[in-house]
Enzyme design. Structure first.
Site, PDB file in Angstrom:
ATOM      1  CG  HIS A  34      -0.286  -0.245   2.521  1.00  0.00           C
ATOM      2  ND1 HIS A  34       0.592   0.668   3.085  1.00  0.00           N
ATOM      3  CD2 HIS A  34      -0.353  -1.280   3.394  1.00  0.00           C
ATOM      4  CE1 HIS A  34       1.022   0.212   4.243  1.00  0.00           C
ATOM      5  NE2 HIS A  34       0.476  -0.980   4.449  1.00  0.00           N
ATOM      6  CG  HIS A  37       4.228  -1.685   2.089  1.00  0.00           C
ATOM      7  ND1 HIS A  37       2.911  -2.108   2.039  1.00  0.00           N
ATOM      8  CD2 HIS A  37       4.787  -2.315   3.146  1.00  0.00           C
ATOM      9  CE1 HIS A  37       2.695  -2.951   3.022  1.00  0.00           C
ATOM     10  NE2 HIS A  37       3.805  -3.099   3.716  1.00  0.00           N
ATOM     11  CD  GLN A  61       6.774 -11.424  10.718  1.00  0.00           C
ATOM     12  OE1 GLN A  61       7.891 -11.439  10.209  1.00  0.00           O
ATOM     13  NE2 GLN A  61       6.033 -10.318  10.749  1.00  0.00           N
ATOM     14  N   GLY A 147       8.794   1.309   8.486  1.00  0.00           N
ATOM     15  CA  GLY A 147       7.778   2.295   8.822  1.00  0.00           C
ATOM     16  C   GLY A 147       7.593   2.447  10.319  1.00  0.00           C
ATOM     17  CB  VAL A 176       1.828   6.506   4.950  1.00  0.00           C
ATOM     18  CG1 VAL A 176       0.922   7.022   3.838  1.00  0.00           C
ATOM     19  CG2 VAL A 176       3.294   6.828   4.637  1.00  0.00           C
ATOM     20  CB  SER A 186      -1.341  -5.615   4.702  1.00  0.00           C
ATOM     21  OG  SER A 186      -0.198  -5.044   4.107  1.00  0.00           O
ATOM     22  NE  ARG A 187      -2.462  -8.783  10.702  1.00  0.00           N
ATOM     23  CZ  ARG A 187      -1.142  -8.877  10.783  1.00  0.00           C
ATOM     24  NH1 ARG A 187      -0.415  -7.773  10.758  1.00  0.00           N
ATOM     25  NH2 ARG A 187      -0.553 -10.052  10.880  1.00  0.00           N
TER      26      ARG A 187
END
Length: 282
Positions: A34, A37, A61, A147, A176, A186-187
Site C-alpha cells: 500500500h 510501503h 512471526q 515504517g 502514512v 495490509s490488515r
C-alpha cells in the site's frame, strides 16, 4: 525490475551491483503493498542507487491462532506497484528457501521484546529478528527502511543491528495515514464497513494525547487514561494494550520529560490493528 526467488540469484544480483560501485537499499515487506510501503521505497530510491524490496510472508512471526494462512498475497499487483516507484528487484523466496529442512537457528533480542506486541504475541519478535537478520545477510544492504507504524519492531531491529555489529543503516519513516487518519495497513482490508469507521478512534485517541501534551500535561498515567477512555467508548473496539514508554529505550516512566512512545493495539472484530505516536515534551 526483476523478481528473484532464490538466495543464490539474489546474491548474484547484489554482487553485480556492487561491482558497479552502486549503493543498495532494502525495504523488507510481507507484500499486500500500500502507499505506506511505497513511501518507504521512494525514500530508499532517493538515497540509494539500487532498491530491493523483499516480499515474504514470514511464517516464524505468526502465532498458531494468527492470520498466516489468510494473510493477503498479490505478487502481480505488488510487482506493478513496486515497479511504478522504481524498485529494481523483488526478492520473493518460498518458505522452504528461507527455512529449509532441519532449520534450527533463531535470533532473539531480549528486554524490549517483553512488552507491547512482544507480550501479547509471544515469539513474534523472534521470528521478525530471525528473518530480518537473514535478509540482511543475503542482501547486504547499505540502508534498510522501515515504517514507524511498527515502531517497536524498528527499535528491536536497531538493537539487533547494534548488538550483532551488522553493517547496515536503518531509517524509520513516519506513518502514512488514510485521509481520515487511519494508519495504512495490509490488515485494514479485513475490516467491515462498520469496523472501518470505528477504527478511526485509534488516530483520534493519539491526537488527543498529542493535544494534552501540547497543553502542558506531563503525567503519563493521566495521558494513558485519557487515551483508554476514548477507545473503550467505541463499542466495536476491544483493547489489547495502551502503553507509554520512554523513547527509544522503551522503559517505564511516570512523567514525560523528553520523548515517549505511545503505542496501542486494538481489535475490531477479528482484525488486530496497531498504531502509535511519539510524544515529546518541549
Amino acid at each position: 525490475m526483476r523478481v528473484i526467488e532464490t538466495i543464490q540469484e539474489m546474491r548474484a544480483f547484489v554482487s553485480a551491483a556492487r561491482r558497479q560501485g552502486k549503493s543498495i537499499a532494502l525495504v523488507p515487506t510481507m507484500g499486500a503493498l500500500h502507499e505506506g510501503h511505497l513511501t518507504l521505497m521512494r525514500r530508499a530510491k532517493a538515497q540509494c542507487d539500487i532498491v530491493i524490496t523483499s516480499i515474504f510472508v514470514n511464517p516464524t512471526q505468526f502465532g498458531p491462532q494468527e492470520d498466516l494462512a489468510c494473510y493477503p498475497r498479490d505478487l502481480t499487483g505488488d510487482s506493478e506497484k513496486a515497479n511504478g516507484v522504481g524498485v529494481d528487484a523483488i526478492f520473493h523466496p518460498t518458505a522452504a528457501e528461507m527455512y529449509p529442512n532441519r532449520y534450527a537457528s533463531y535470533v532473539h533480542v531480549e528486554k524490549i521484546t517483553a512488552k507491547l506486541c512482544g507480550l501479547s504475541r509471544p515469539g513474534h519478535f523472534r521470528g521478525v529478528t530471525t528473518v530480518v537478520s537473514k535478509l540482511f545477510n543475503i542482501v547486504q544492504p547499505d540502508k534498510a527502511f522501515f515504517g514507524q507504524k511498527d515502531a517497536q519492531q524498528v527499535l528491536v531491529i536497531d538493537q539487533m543491528v547494534r548488538d550483532l555489529n551488522m553493517n547496515v543503516q536503518l531509517e524509520m519513516v513516519p506513518i502514512v495515514r488514510e485521509d481520515d487518519g487511519l494508519a495504512m495497513s495490509s490488515r485494514n482490508r479485513y475490516l467491515s464497513t462498520e469496523e472501518r469507521s470505528a477504527a478511526m478512534v485509534l488516530s483520534q485517541s493519539l491526537s488527543l494525547a498529542q493535544q494534552l501534551v501540547h497543553d502542558g500535561e506531563r503525567d503519563i498515567a493521566k495521558i494513558r487514561t485519557a487515551v483508554v477512555s476514548v477507545i473503550t467508548e467505541q463499542p466495536l473496539a476491544s483493547l489489547d494494550y495502551v502503553e507509554i514508554y520512554n523513547y527509544p529505550e522503551l522503559e517505564s516512566v511516570s512523567t514525560l520529560s523528553t520523548k515517549a512512545l505511545l503505542a496501542l493495539a486494538v481489535r475490531f472484530g477479528t482484525t488486530r490493528l496497531i498504531d502509535n505516536t511519539i510524544l515529546e515534551a518541549t
